[in-house]
Design an enzyme around this catalytic site. Sequence first.
Site, PDB file in Angstrom:
ATOM      1  N   TYR A  52       0.831  -1.200   0.000  1.00  0.00           N
ATOM      2  CA  TYR A  52       0.000   0.000   0.000  1.00  0.00           C
ATOM      3  C   TYR A  52       0.868   1.254   0.000  1.00  0.00           C
ATOM      4  O   TYR A  52       1.832   1.377   0.752  1.00  0.00           O
ATOM      5  CB  TYR A  52      -0.913   0.027   1.231  1.00  0.00           C
ATOM      6  CG  TYR A  52      -1.582   1.370   1.408  1.00  0.00           C
ATOM      7  CD1 TYR A  52      -2.609   1.753   0.552  1.00  0.00           C
ATOM      8  CD2 TYR A  52      -1.145   2.257   2.376  1.00  0.00           C
ATOM      9  CE1 TYR A  52      -3.193   2.999   0.668  1.00  0.00           C
ATOM     10  CE2 TYR A  52      -1.721   3.505   2.509  1.00  0.00           C
ATOM     11  CZ  TYR A  52      -2.743   3.880   1.651  1.00  0.00           C
ATOM     12  OH  TYR A  52      -3.318   5.122   1.760  1.00  0.00           O
ATOM     13  N   HIS A  80      -0.482  16.173  -2.378  1.00  0.00           N
ATOM     14  CA  HIS A  80      -1.936  16.238  -2.258  1.00  0.00           C
ATOM     15  C   HIS A  80      -2.377  16.469  -0.810  1.00  0.00           C
ATOM     16  O   HIS A  80      -3.527  16.809  -0.548  1.00  0.00           O
ATOM     17  CB  HIS A  80      -2.588  14.966  -2.835  1.00  0.00           C
ATOM     18  CG  HIS A  80      -2.693  13.817  -1.890  1.00  0.00           C
ATOM     19  ND1 HIS A  80      -1.646  12.973  -1.621  1.00  0.00           N
ATOM     20  CD2 HIS A  80      -3.750  13.361  -1.158  1.00  0.00           C
ATOM     21  CE1 HIS A  80      -2.048  12.036  -0.768  1.00  0.00           C
ATOM     22  NE2 HIS A  80      -3.316  12.253  -0.471  1.00  0.00           N
ATOM     23  N   ARG A 276     -13.401  22.346  51.189  1.00  0.00           N
ATOM     24  CA  ARG A 276     -13.648  21.093  51.894  1.00  0.00           C
ATOM     25  C   ARG A 276     -13.548  19.870  50.990  1.00  0.00           C
ATOM     26  O   ARG A 276     -13.102  18.805  51.413  1.00  0.00           O
ATOM     27  CB  ARG A 276     -15.045  21.141  52.541  1.00  0.00           C
ATOM     28  CG  ARG A 276     -15.265  20.035  53.515  1.00  0.00           C
ATOM     29  CD  ARG A 276     -16.647  19.956  54.150  1.00  0.00           C
ATOM     30  NE  ARG A 276     -17.574  20.988  53.850  1.00  0.00           N
ATOM     31  CZ  ARG A 276     -18.897  20.790  53.802  1.00  0.00           C
ATOM     32  NH1 ARG A 276     -19.393  19.579  54.008  1.00  0.00           N
ATOM     33  NH2 ARG A 276     -19.715  21.784  53.558  1.00  0.00           N
ATOM     34  N   ASN A 404     -13.327  10.618   2.830  1.00  0.00           N
ATOM     35  CA  ASN A 404     -12.363   9.883   2.026  1.00  0.00           C
ATOM     36  C   ASN A 404     -13.053   8.768   1.225  1.00  0.00           C
ATOM     37  O   ASN A 404     -12.590   7.634   1.192  1.00  0.00           O
ATOM     38  CB  ASN A 404     -11.278   9.326   2.963  1.00  0.00           C
ATOM     39  CG  ASN A 404      -9.957   9.057   2.272  1.00  0.00           C
ATOM     40  OD1 ASN A 404      -9.388   8.001   2.466  1.00  0.00           O
ATOM     41  ND2 ASN A 404      -9.444   9.976   1.485  1.00  0.00           N
ATOM     42  N   ASN A 407     -13.745   5.469   2.739  1.00  0.00           N
ATOM     43  CA  ASN A 407     -12.623   4.641   3.170  1.00  0.00           C
ATOM     44  C   ASN A 407     -12.415   4.842   4.667  1.00  0.00           C
ATOM     45  O   ASN A 407     -12.259   3.879   5.421  1.00  0.00           O
ATOM     46  CB  ASN A 407     -11.371   5.047   2.387  1.00  0.00           C
ATOM     47  CG  ASN A 407     -10.109   4.412   2.929  1.00  0.00           C
ATOM     48  OD1 ASN A 407     -10.038   3.212   3.085  1.00  0.00           O
ATOM     49  ND2 ASN A 407      -9.105   5.234   3.226  1.00  0.00           N
ATOM     50  N   GLN A 408     -12.442   6.098   5.098  1.00  0.00           N
ATOM     51  CA  GLN A 408     -12.388   6.422   6.516  1.00  0.00           C
ATOM     52  C   GLN A 408     -13.829   6.644   6.987  1.00  0.00           C
ATOM     53  O   GLN A 408     -14.317   7.772   7.041  1.00  0.00           O
ATOM     54  CB  GLN A 408     -11.527   7.675   6.746  1.00  0.00           C
ATOM     55  CG  GLN A 408     -10.087   7.495   6.308  1.00  0.00           C
ATOM     56  CD  GLN A 408      -9.221   8.709   6.589  1.00  0.00           C
ATOM     57  OE1 GLN A 408      -9.489   9.482   7.507  1.00  0.00           O
ATOM     58  NE2 GLN A 408      -8.178   8.888   5.798  1.00  0.00           N
TER      59      GLN A 408
END
Length: 500
Positions: A52, A80, A276, A404, A407-408
């Site tokens: 990848y 990009h 306190r 995305n 994808n995300q």
Amino acid sequence: MLQISTSTKLRLRDLERMREPVRIRIDGTVRHRIEVCRDFMLGSLDRGRSVYGATTGFGPLVSFRGRETTAEQCENALNHLIAGQGVDLESSVVRAAMLVRLHSLCQGRSGASLAVVEGLAHALGTDFAPAVPRLGSLGASGDLIPLAYVARALQGHGHAYTGGERLTAGEALAELGLKPVELDGRDALALVNGTSLTAGAGALAVSSLQRSLRGAVLLVALLVDILGCSSAFVDARLLAAFGHPHAALAGERLNQLLKGLVPSGTRGLQEPYSIRCAPQLIGAAASFVEHCAGVMCDDINAISDNPLFFPEQDVVAHGGNFFGQPAAFSGDALAVTAVQLGNLAERQLDLLIDPHRNGGLPPMLAPEPGRQHAVQGVQLAATALIASMRRAAIPASTQSLPTNLHNQDVIPFGTQAALNALDLATKLRLLHGSLAVALRQAACVGTRQPTAPLCTELLSKISAEIPPIDGDRPLDADVRRAAALLDDMADTYLTDGQGL
């Protein structure tokens, strides 16, 4: 000097050291490990193996082939992603992220070249800090956009800071005697595909809040002594019965500071909650911060890349280590903790300036109320600070938005959570500085001085830095000076290694 070996684990304080130039030495075993992984990665490409980001497009474009050469692929990866917006991040945050990225690449699982690792190390040996815009990372596929700005600056593109001045990155490198880094193979993706900014910012937030916890204890003790309160609320038997160890520890610390206290005898049977219940509140905050410190220590030592290379097993492992969910949860927890500590400090300041509740001290602690206003402006600013903090306490980790091309499709927003936590930790410091200025003034206009020896010492240190307000004057710098002084005192007092 910071040495990176095969057994090195980064500590939170290592990231704070990056505010200044730090020489970094990478030992021979680590260098060999990096080179073996790099050779394995290049060999995998030569054998036609799909990797990848090296042979493919990025993100949802993974099903398409990448550029013809790995050098072109590197340029595509960065170009990009140069799309960030907003003000530049603090140089200390960017340099902390660079150290985390360096340490990750030194694990020899990312396929980065030794030249890239050395470029990061040489840059950290100077005050070089890439100009990185605040907005852009989702903390989901690593901190892609901000780390792309770091990578481009190392190449000599974009902008960077040196000597407090923003220059073109090429000018900054030349001024510091650094050579631009050339990227090839998988170098670009190895630099950007990790949660290093998220981890760095979150770790800095933890360190700041650890000091603020100790500062909060110092301020409570001084408030109690200046007002002449009883220390009954920190009775060890009482807090042991509460069953929360950090609350008991907070009470133990307060008892240490208040040893020798002589109460005024004019206070009521029970103090307001801002006094306190301080051990219970601070103890709960300390428990949260301790947990988050463990998470962030794991994060700064993690390999948050994709894919990872295991040459010894001939494996290229694709997955999602770049998903910053642990840091997202921790950032949100730190934010909530900072806000409640801020609520405590703001209420203590309000108690101190109110003549109906402060034991007869003048309103606003002014020597001549009306003719003088003393800490009136400081309280107004403190109110604005705590309001700003409360507004920012909405969790980032629950705001998932698909992006995305889906994808995300699940997003942790860890970077925003971590940066928000660091922002709130900074504002908490200013609230504590505001309270310290007011305590110094209360001792000036009141008839009571601290009776516990350690509290007397604390007040003396503050008084040496902050003059009394015997005529109205600007106090903004005094608040910042007091905040810095509390940081120093927090690193001096109550640091026996037992927490808080």
